[in-house]
Write an enzyme that holds these catalytic residues in place. Structure first.
Site, PDB file in Angstrom:
ATOM      1  N   ALA A   1       0.720  -1.133  -0.017  1.00 55.40           N
ATOM      2  CA  ALA A   1       0.110  -0.018  -0.053  1.00 55.40           C
ATOM      3  C   ALA A   1       0.965   1.492   0.087  1.00 55.40           C
ATOM      4  O   ALA A   1       2.066   1.120   0.724  1.00 55.40           O
ATOM      5  CB  ALA A   1      -0.942  -0.109   1.084  1.00 55.40           C
TER       6      ALA A   1
ATOM      7  N   GLY B   1       0.934  -5.211   0.776  1.00 60.42           N
ATOM      8  CA  GLY B   1      -0.197  -5.097   0.036  1.00 60.42           C
ATOM      9  C   GLY B   1      -0.187  -5.990  -1.421  1.00 60.42           C
ATOM     10  O   GLY B   1      -1.040  -6.578  -1.770  1.00 60.42           O
TER      11      GLY B   1
ATOM     12  N   GLU C   1      -0.305  -9.433  -0.735  1.00 64.74           N
ATOM     13  CA  GLU C   1      -1.648  -9.776  -0.253  1.00 64.74           C
ATOM     14  C   GLU C   1      -2.279  -9.846  -1.535  1.00 64.74           C
ATOM     15  O   GLU C   1      -3.314 -10.842  -1.805  1.00 64.74           O
ATOM     16  CB  GLU C   1      -2.340  -8.612   0.849  1.00 64.74           C
ATOM     17  CG  GLU C   1      -1.890  -8.766   1.961  1.00 64.74           C
ATOM     18  CD  GLU C   1      -2.229  -7.643   3.051  1.00 64.74           C
ATOM     19  OE1 GLU C   1      -1.990  -6.487   2.477  1.00 64.74           O
ATOM     20  OE2 GLU C   1      -2.548  -7.996   4.268  1.00 64.74           O
TER      21      GLU C   1
ATOM     22  N   GLU D   1       5.041  -5.042   7.272  1.00 67.32           N
ATOM     23  CA  GLU D   1       4.145  -4.091   7.925  1.00 67.32           C
ATOM     24  C   GLU D   1       4.593  -3.726   9.560  1.00 67.32           C
ATOM     25  O   GLU D   1       4.446  -2.605   9.937  1.00 67.32           O
ATOM     26  CB  GLU D   1       2.733  -4.633   7.822  1.00 67.32           C
ATOM     27  CG  GLU D   1       2.003  -4.474   6.805  1.00 67.32           C
ATOM     28  CD  GLU D   1       2.275  -5.410   5.527  1.00 67.32           C
ATOM     29  OE1 GLU D   1       3.095  -6.147   5.814  1.00 67.32           O
ATOM     30  OE2 GLU D   1       1.574  -5.201   4.625  1.00 67.32           O
TER      31      GLU D   1
HETATM   32  N1  COA Z   1       4.564   3.590  -0.352  1.00 68.02           N
HETATM   33  C1  COA Z   1       4.893   4.605  -0.969  1.00 68.02           C
HETATM   34  N2  COA Z   1       5.873   4.746  -1.706  1.00 68.02           N
HETATM   35  C2  COA Z   1       6.771   3.621  -1.673  1.00 68.02           C
HETATM   36  C3  COA Z   1       6.798   2.479  -1.142  1.00 68.02           C
HETATM   37  C4  COA Z   1       5.388   2.595  -0.304  1.00 68.02           C
HETATM   38  N3  COA Z   1       5.015   1.276   0.134  1.00 68.02           N
HETATM   39  N4  COA Z   1       7.840   1.892  -1.266  1.00 68.02           N
HETATM   40  C5  COA Z   1       8.358   2.490  -2.041  1.00 68.02           C
HETATM   41  N5  COA Z   1       8.093   3.543  -2.302  1.00 68.02           N
HETATM   42  C6  COA Z   1       8.910   4.829  -3.081  1.00 68.02           C
HETATM   43  C7  COA Z   1       9.924   5.317  -2.272  1.00 68.02           C
HETATM   44  O1  COA Z   1       9.462   6.032  -1.415  1.00 68.02           O
HETATM   45  C8  COA Z   1      10.515   5.878  -3.573  1.00 68.02           C
HETATM   46  O2  COA Z   1      10.084   7.183  -4.181  1.00 68.02           O
HETATM   47  P1  COA Z   1      10.943   8.258  -4.212  1.00 68.02           P
HETATM   48  O3  COA Z   1      11.840   7.983  -5.588  1.00 68.02           O
HETATM   49  O4  COA Z   1       9.862   9.276  -4.494  1.00 68.02           O
HETATM   50  O5  COA Z   1      11.618   8.591  -2.967  1.00 68.02           O
HETATM   51  C9  COA Z   1      10.267   5.039  -4.611  1.00 68.02           C
HETATM   52  O6  COA Z   1       9.063   4.335  -4.335  1.00 68.02           O
HETATM   53  C10 COA Z   1      11.418   3.829  -4.772  1.00 68.02           C
HETATM   54  O7  COA Z   1      11.769   3.144  -3.549  1.00 68.02           O
HETATM   55  P2  COA Z   1      13.224   3.124  -2.937  1.00 68.02           P
HETATM   56  O8  COA Z   1      12.992   2.975  -1.282  1.00 68.02           O
HETATM   57  O9  COA Z   1      13.924   4.278  -3.377  1.00 68.02           O
HETATM   58  O10 COA Z   1      13.832   1.830  -3.589  1.00 68.02           O
HETATM   59  P3  COA Z   1      14.781   0.956  -2.884  1.00 68.02           P
HETATM   60  O11 COA Z   1      15.237   0.026  -3.748  1.00 68.02           O
HETATM   61  O12 COA Z   1      15.867   1.606  -2.200  1.00 68.02           O
HETATM   62  O13 COA Z   1      14.014   0.018  -1.781  1.00 68.02           O
HETATM   63  C11 COA Z   1      11.965  -1.069  -1.034  1.00 68.02           C
HETATM   64  C12 COA Z   1      12.988  -0.718  -2.041  1.00 68.02           C
HETATM   65  C13 COA Z   1      10.819  -1.779  -1.365  1.00 68.02           C
HETATM   66  C14 COA Z   1      12.805  -2.079  -0.202  1.00 68.02           C
HETATM   67  C15 COA Z   1      11.769   0.167  -0.041  1.00 68.02           C
HETATM   68  O14 COA Z   1      11.186   1.303  -1.007  1.00 68.02           O
HETATM   69  C16 COA Z   1      10.685  -0.078   1.134  1.00 68.02           C
HETATM   70  O15 COA Z   1      11.128  -0.618   2.009  1.00 68.02           O
HETATM   71  N6  COA Z   1       9.347   0.233   0.812  1.00 68.02           N
HETATM   72  C17 COA Z   1       8.325  -0.049   1.779  1.00 68.02           C
HETATM   73  C18 COA Z   1       7.520  -1.279   1.821  1.00 68.02           C
HETATM   74  C19 COA Z   1       6.760  -1.455   2.659  1.00 68.02           C
HETATM   75  O16 COA Z   1       6.875  -0.928   4.082  1.00 68.02           O
HETATM   76  N7  COA Z   1       5.582  -2.135   2.498  1.00 68.02           N
HETATM   77  C20 COA Z   1       4.267  -2.077   3.245  1.00 68.02           C
HETATM   78  C21 COA Z   1       3.626  -0.726   3.231  1.00 68.02           C
HETATM   79  S1  COA Z   1       1.951  -0.969   4.260  1.00 68.02           S
END
Ligand code: COA
Length: 260
Positions: free
Chosen positions: A65, A111, A114, A134
């Site tokens: 999400a 999500g 999910e 999460e």
């Molecule tokens: N919601 C909103 N934006 C998200 C996102 C999320 N769940 N996951 C990643 N993004 C965005 C980042 O903020 C970034 O945006 P920006 O370029 O404008 O700053 C872009 O997607 C790329 O992500 P980034 O973190 O730079 O890539 P990465 O390769 O370094 O890391 C992940 C990838 C997936 C490990 C990391 O983005 C992450 O941990 N995301 C959260 C995952 C999460 O907690 N999901 C559950 C949500 S309830």
């Protein structure tokens, strides 16, 4: 309403839904949820579509999400809309008459996992990683994860994934029955197509009845879990720890949780 962020293409008996928000790793926002729901209507009514493929563009299937969007919602918006919307829409895919194959091209988190769990089968690219992160934000999987994961991999492995937030690679996911097959990344689309064509070549009524029967066998569990998950999901999203988790994500630092 159609959205560039989720695309539906129809090619004979095979429909493909593509999550197409590559720069945000296909994080699901409300526009994408609405598009998914609209496409579920189309697919549900279609007499021509026999198999649905669902995949993502870029290096992720979907990382969950959209944290920025949900973290601005009020508790009532969270419970009445965000969580209920996701439950309803993912259930629409789970209950489509046609088999749905999630084609996991990369990160499949939260999500996104999910949504993949709402599909009937999952194919994964060799480097794909799956997780429920999460708890690292101080919240819980709120779109069916606590319900569907355990049914697929058993409560013990589900607890390991959900409690730890650790990533599971494609090999472990396959061993656990979380994905059906691992395919080298460059062959993933082709293998998905082959499998879809094999299913589409079979008697559609037989395939669809088989899906309903297999699901019915597992369905004797009532809707209580979804209600509980909605309530708990709303509550967990407003703890001090959830605020800290989101702040830490925004500031790109490690969270400091207090248990409140
Ligand atoms: N919601 C909103 N934006 C998200 C996102 C999320 N769940 N996951 C990643 N993004 C965005 C980042 O903020 C970034 O945006 P920006 O370029 O404008 O700053 C872009 O997607 C790329 O992500 P980034 O973190 O730079 O890539 P990465 O390769 O370094 O890391 C992940 C990838 C997936 C490990 C990391 O983005 C992450 O941990 N995301 C959260 C995952 C999460 O907690 N999901 C559950 C949500 S309830």
């Amino acid at each position: 309403m159609t959205s560039e962020l989720v695309q539906l293409s129809l090619d004979g008996p095979i429909a493909t839904v593509v999550l197409n928000r590559e720069e945000k790793l296909n994080a699901l926002n409300s526009e994408m949820l609405a598009a998914l729901e609209e496409y579920a209507d189309v697919l549900d009514r279609s007499q021509d579509v026999r198999v649905v493929l669902m995949t993502g563009t870029g290096r992720a299937f979907c990382v969950g999400a959209d944290i920025i969007e949900w973290s601005d919602l009020t508790p009532l918006e969270m419970g009445r809309r965000w969580i209920r919307d996701g439950h309803r829409i993912f259930a629409r895919y789970a209950r489509l008459p046609q088999p749905v194959i999630a084609v996991l091209n990369g990160y499949t988190f939260g999500g996104g996992l999910e949504l993949a769990l709402a599909a009937d089968l999952r194919l994964a690219a060799a480097g794909a990683q799956l997780s429920f992160p999460e708890v690292k934000l101080g919240i819980i999987p709120g779109w069916g994860g606590t319900q569907r994961l355990g049914q697929l991999v058993g409560p013990s492995r589900a607890k390991q994934m959900i409690f730890s937030g650790e990533r599971v690679d494609a090999e472990v996911a396959e061993r656990w029955g979380l994905v059906n097959e691992i395919v080298p990344g460059e062959q993933l689309a082709q293998r998905a197509r082959e499998l879809a064509e094999a299913i589409a070549a079979n008697g559609p009524v037989a395939v669809q009845m088989s899906k309903q029967l297999i699901d019915a066998a597992a369905a004797d569990r009532g809707e209580g879990g979804a209600v509980m998950e909605s309530l708990a999901g709303s509550l967990a999203s407003y703890t001090a720890d959830a605020q800290e988790g989101v702040s830490a994500f925004r500031q790109r630092r490690a969270p400091r949780f207090s248990g409140r």
